[in-house]
Design a protein around this motif. Structure first.
Motif, short mmCIF file in Angstrom:
data_model
loop_
_atom_site.label_atom_id
_atom_site.label_comp_id
_atom_site.label_asym_id
_atom_site.label_seq_id
_atom_site.Cartn_x
_atom_site.Cartn_y
_atom_site.Cartn_z
N LEU A 148 -79.30 -66.55 39.47
CA LEU A 148 -80.86 -66.36 39.26
C LEU A 148 -81.26 -66.68 38.13
N SER A 149 -82.50 -67.50 38.01
CA SER A 149 -83.12 -67.99 36.91
C SER A 149 -84.80 -67.73 36.96
N PHE A 150 -85.31 -67.43 36.24
CA PHE A 150 -86.95 -67.12 36.11
C PHE A 150 -87.13 -66.89 34.66
N ARG A 151 -88.74 -67.05 34.37
CA ARG A 151 -89.14 -66.22 33.12
C ARG A 151 -90.31 -65.72 33.31
N LEU A 152 -90.58 -64.84 32.29
CA LEU A 152 -92.02 -64.21 32.32
C LEU A 152 -92.43 -64.16 30.96
N GLN A 153 -93.75 -64.54 30.83
CA GLN A 153 -94.50 -64.54 29.58
C GLN A 153 -94.99 -63.31 29.34
N GLN A 154 -95.44 -62.99 27.94
CA GLN A 154 -96.06 -61.78 27.40
C GLN A 154 -97.29 -61.49 28.20
N GLY A 155 -97.56 -60.45 28.87
CA GLY A 155 -98.84 -60.03 29.29
C GLY A 155 -99.00 -60.27 30.84
N ARG A 156 -97.88 -60.87 31.38
CA ARG A 156 -97.88 -61.32 32.88
C ARG A 156 -97.27 -60.25 33.69
N ILE A 157 -97.52 -59.95 34.93
CA ILE A 157 -96.87 -59.16 35.96
C ILE A 157 -96.25 -59.98 36.88
N GLY A 158 -94.77 -59.97 36.82
CA GLY A 158 -94.13 -60.83 37.76
C GLY A 158 -93.42 -59.66 39.03
N CYS A 159 -93.00 -60.20 40.14
CA CYS A 159 -92.71 -59.12 41.24
C CYS A 159 -91.34 -59.87 41.88
N LEU A 160 -90.39 -59.12 42.25
CA LEU A 160 -89.30 -59.63 43.07
C LEU A 160 -89.43 -59.06 44.49
N LEU A 161 -89.74 -59.91 45.39
CA LEU A 161 -89.94 -59.44 46.72
C LEU A 161 -88.84 -59.97 47.45
N GLY A 162 -88.70 -59.23 48.66
CA GLY A 162 -87.61 -59.61 49.68
C GLY A 162 -87.19 -58.49 50.43
N PRO A 163 -86.38 -58.71 51.47
CA PRO A 163 -85.96 -57.49 52.43
C PRO A 163 -85.00 -56.80 51.82
N SER A 164 -84.74 -55.62 52.49
CA SER A 164 -83.71 -54.64 51.89
C SER A 164 -82.44 -55.15 51.94
N GLY A 165 -81.63 -55.06 50.75
CA GLY A 165 -80.58 -55.46 50.25
C GLY A 165 -80.36 -56.84 50.05
N CYS A 166 -81.58 -57.39 49.38
CA CYS A 166 -81.43 -58.62 48.96
C CYS A 166 -81.12 -58.96 47.74
N GLY A 167 -81.01 -57.80 46.81
CA GLY A 167 -80.49 -57.95 45.44
C GLY A 167 -81.69 -57.41 44.55
N LYS A 168 -82.90 -57.05 44.89
CA LYS A 168 -84.04 -57.16 43.71
C LYS A 168 -83.75 -55.96 42.95
N THR A 169 -83.34 -54.79 43.48
CA THR A 169 -83.05 -53.60 42.53
C THR A 169 -82.04 -53.93 41.41
N THR A 170 -81.11 -54.45 42.16
CA THR A 170 -79.86 -54.98 41.05
C THR A 170 -80.22 -55.61 40.28
N VAL A 171 -81.28 -56.70 40.47
CA VAL A 171 -81.63 -57.67 39.42
C VAL A 171 -82.68 -56.60 38.21
N LEU A 172 -83.34 -55.62 38.57
CA LEU A 172 -84.04 -54.96 37.87
C LEU A 172 -83.00 -54.08 37.04
N ARG A 173 -81.80 -53.67 37.49
CA ARG A 173 -80.89 -52.72 36.85
C ARG A 173 -80.20 -53.66 35.85
N CYS A 174 -79.95 -54.89 36.09
CA CYS A 174 -79.23 -55.73 35.22
C CYS A 174 -80.44 -56.15 33.96
N ILE A 175 -81.83 -56.23 34.19
CA ILE A 175 -82.49 -56.23 33.11
C ILE A 175 -82.44 -55.29 32.32
N ALA A 176 -82.50 -54.10 32.82
CA ALA A 176 -82.70 -52.82 32.23
C ALA A 176 -81.43 -52.30 31.41
#
Length: 360
Positions: free
Chosen positions: A31-59
């Motif tokens: 997985l690769s992406f970037r987000l600049q200061q002051g921007r709002i990004g979103c991870l969107l997808g069906p249940s079980g696609c890994g989006k919450t896991t990405v959040l937990r890795c970032i945290a």
């Protein structure tokens, strides 16, 4: 405290993979992406696609197997190192808010500010309660608040320590549809007012469109496309994105050698094709048509039969049968009232063809 590197984005993921023990495949894959200061990004997808896991890795709650996560230019996660959670300057709003029922609103918001002198802590809490329109409720307890008010308390608490990055994990999922739509707009306004950088996780595309500057579509742990809401809708990178975002149908078409694509409803410019390398050859393609591409027009000689309709207040979404038997969707103002079985005039109005190789 993390110190930024010149020209680095606030958040950068580079080739991040993560897997859980016993699972046959990685939860997140390169997985690769970037987000600049002051921007709002979103991870969107069906249940079980890994989006919450990405959040937990970032945290920092989950380690990663490969790649790198950087915050403010500092590598905070890699295969052999993990920056402590408490040192990442990351705030989080959980799905269930994770507030303290024995504390009032003021004390919930100020919970993470115990290191500040009392006057500074009180001033910061007061600023945020004004921002989230809860200054009148500072002495109330959670059971005295609505779901929407509790959500704003959670947001204020997460923003209180001035985190570099705010993570929001399905923050509106416990709310009804109308309140969810209103609060997503309000939260975006608050984040922009605070110049906060944030990542939202959701499975609701309307929520994503209302809040995010940039959206990443996930499927099976793989990032399908990271782009603006406009580009996801009008220039989807592949069939999954095309089907996941918005309504639409595919009609068979044929590329011609003069830069056009022919479909049953007419001819379209083919210069901005998706998934097809136009110019290499002519041949069969599948063309994506959105409901706003097919315009209701009583003056048109091209007719289609109403198969179904869905009233949406200001608009009606019609399902129309073409002469070939294939169906398209058309979004028309609701004062154009037609019954099932009526034949209505339509015309094609789109500036480019979104095309893919024929299915199969």
């Amino acid at each position: 405290m993390l110190k930024s590197t010149l020209n680095e984005p606030m958040l950068r993921l580079a080739g991040v993979s993560q897997s859980y023990s016993g699972m046959p495949a990685p939860t997140i894959h390169e997985l690769s992406f970037r987000l600049q200061q002051g921007r709002i990004g979103c991870l969107l997808g069906p249940s079980g696609c890994g989006k919450t896991t990405v959040l937990r890795c970032i945290a920092g709650f989950e380690a990663i197997d490969a790649g790198e996560i950087r915050l403010n230019g500092v590598a905070v996660s890699g295969p052999h190192h993990v920056f402590p959670v408490e040192q990442r300057r990351v705030g989080m709003v959980f799905q269930d808010y994770a507030l303290f029922p024995h504390l009032n609103v003021e004390d919930n918001v100020g919970f993470g500010l115990h290191g500040l002198p009392r006057p500074q802590r009180s001033r910061r809490v007061g600023e945020l309660l004004e921002t989230v329109s809860l200054a009148h409720a500072r002495r109330k307890f959670l059971h005295q608040l609505s779901g929407g008010q509790q959500q704003r308390v959670a947001l204020a608490r997460a923003l209180a320590p001035r985190p570099d990055l705010l993570l929001l994990d399905e923050p509106f999922s416990n709310l009804d549809t109308e309140l969810r739509a209103r609060l997503s707009r309000e939260v975006r306004s608050i984040l922009k007012q605070q110049n906060a950088t944030a990542i939202l996780v959701t499975h609701d595309e309307q929520e994503a469109f209302a809040m995010a500057d940039e959206i990443g579509i996930l499927s099976g742990g793989v990032l399908q496309q990271w782009s603006s809401p406009y580009d996801l809708y009008h220039h989807p990178a592949n069939r999954f994105v095309a089907n996941f975002i918005g309504d639409g149908v595919f009609l068979p078409g044929r590329l011609t050698n003069d830069g056009q694509v022919e479909i049953e409803l007419g001819r379209l410019p083919a210069a901005k094709s998706n998934g097809v390398a136009y110019g290499s050859c002519t041949g069969a393609v599948d063309v994506l048509l959105r409901p706003d591409d097919v315009i209701h027009d009583d003056a048109s000689r091209l007719r289609a039969e109403v198969q179904d309709k869905a009233f949406r207040g200001a608009d009606v979404l019609y399902t129309l049968r073409l002469a070939s038997g294939r169906s398209v969707l058309s979004l028309a103002p609701s004062h154009h009232e037609h019954a099932i079985g009526d034949r209505i005039g339509i015309r094609l109005e789109t500036h480019h063809a979104v095309m893919f190789e024929p299915a199969g």
